[in-house]
Design an enzyme around this catalytic site. Structure first.
Site, PDB file in Angstrom:
ATOM      1  N   GLY A   1       6.797  -3.053   4.996  1.00 56.62           N
ATOM      2  CA  GLY A   1       6.737  -2.634   6.330  1.00 56.62           C
ATOM      3  C   GLY A   1       7.145  -1.184   6.380  1.00 56.62           C
ATOM      4  CB  ILE A   2       8.743   0.853   8.681  1.00 57.98           C
ATOM      5  CG1 ILE A   2       9.864   0.055   9.452  1.00 57.98           C
ATOM      6  CG2 ILE A   2       7.463   0.278   9.449  1.00 57.98           C
ATOM      7  CD1 ILE A   2      10.339   0.581  10.809  1.00 57.98           C
TER       8      ILE A   2
ATOM      9  N   GLY B   1       0.979  -1.241  -0.134  1.00 60.08           N
ATOM     10  CA  GLY B   1      -0.096  -0.001   0.087  1.00 60.08           C
ATOM     11  C   GLY B   1       0.817   0.951   0.117  1.00 60.08           C
ATOM     12  N   GLY B   2       0.347   2.432  -0.271  1.00 65.41           N
ATOM     13  CA  GLY B   2       0.935   3.715  -0.363  1.00 65.41           C
ATOM     14  C   GLY B   2       1.519   4.192  -1.697  1.00 65.41           C
TER      15      GLY B   2
ATOM     16  N   GLY C   1       4.406   1.048   4.571  1.00 68.72           N
ATOM     17  CA  GLY C   1       3.637   0.461   3.409  1.00 68.72           C
ATOM     18  C   GLY C   1       3.563  -1.147   3.636  1.00 68.72           C
TER      19      GLY C   1
ATOM     20  CB  CYS D   1       3.906   9.106   1.321  1.00 73.14           C
ATOM     21  SG  CYS D   1       5.168   7.805   1.935  1.00 73.14           S
TER      22      CYS D   1
END
EC number: 2.3.1.181
Length: 234
Positions: A163-164, A84-85, A152, A181
């Protein structure tokens, strides 16, 4: 019956290309997804740095072949991913953490997972001396109007990937070529910038692991050795 904290294996994958990191996490997720019941699933937390790369998520349709070529000419790679993102940057000096978890061992809710991931990063930032770090309505973790950590994730059958990306000593100039983003009017920051000293990825990793174990209420164990390839883990 006493509560048994889930076990998560920490994999310190070092620095490599985004493609190599993607292959590693996909292999770990696929190898475990077929297990039933979920209690048999082996959870992982992959820590790494990437070579310079711009990645775009599922919702991004705006970046054309010309945009991709423009970003590649800067010396970075470019990847479209299943997370996502919107668009972000990963590169040296950024701690990338990919939790590969079966949420059946935690709380079977993607919403819970994202909120807990945010809480974990905020807690880690607080441990490192950035008390103003917080989650907002905008994705990620923020210090004022500047994002310090991108988030994301992807979830399939309650198995998480991606993850991050926590900016430690990242060269923030890479972000000047995109709208990080997809959020207009906001900036980016790093641990080094906020704390006014060099803050290496290795130092941030310790705080992140402490926070992860605390917030996710799990046990951590180190993988036996740094993998040269995804084939060495399983």
């Amino acid at each position: 019956m006493p509560f048994v904290r889930p076990l998560v294996t920490v994999v310190r994958a070092g620095r490599h290309s985004y493609s190599a990191g993607l292959q590693l996490q996909q292999r770990l997720a696929r190898s475990n997804q077929i297990l039933n019941p979920p209690a048999e699933f082996r959870n992982y937390l992959v820590l790494q740095e990437h070579d310079p790369v711009y990645t775009v998520g599922l919702r991004t349709k705006d970046y054309t072949a010309q945009d991709e070529d423009r970003l590649r000419r800067l010396g970075a790679d470019f990847h479209r991913t299943d997370r996502g993102g919107l668009i972000t940057f990963h590169g040296p000096g950024q701690l990338v953490a990919y939790p590969i978890l079966h949420l059946g061992q935690f709380v079977p809710s993607i919403r819970w997972y994202v909120a807990t991931l945010e809480r974990m990063v905020v807690e880690a930032c607080h441990q490192m001396g950035i008390s103003s770090a917080k989650a907002t309505k905008d994705t990620g973790i923020w210090v004022g109007d500047n994002k310090i950590c991108a988030i994301g994730i992807h979830g399939s059958r309650y198995v998480t990937t991606h993850g991050i990306g926590l900016n430690c000593c990242t060269d923030l100039q890479w972000f000047e070529h995109i709208v990080p983003c997809g959020i207009e009017g906001k900036g980016v920051t790093s641990l080094s910038k906020e704390l006014d000293r060099h803050f290496p990825v290795e130092e941030a990793s310790g705080a992140l692991l402490n926070s992860f174990a605390k917030v996710f209420e799990c046990r951590l164990q180190e993988h036996a050795k740094k993998p040269a390839s995804s084939a060495e883990i399983g």
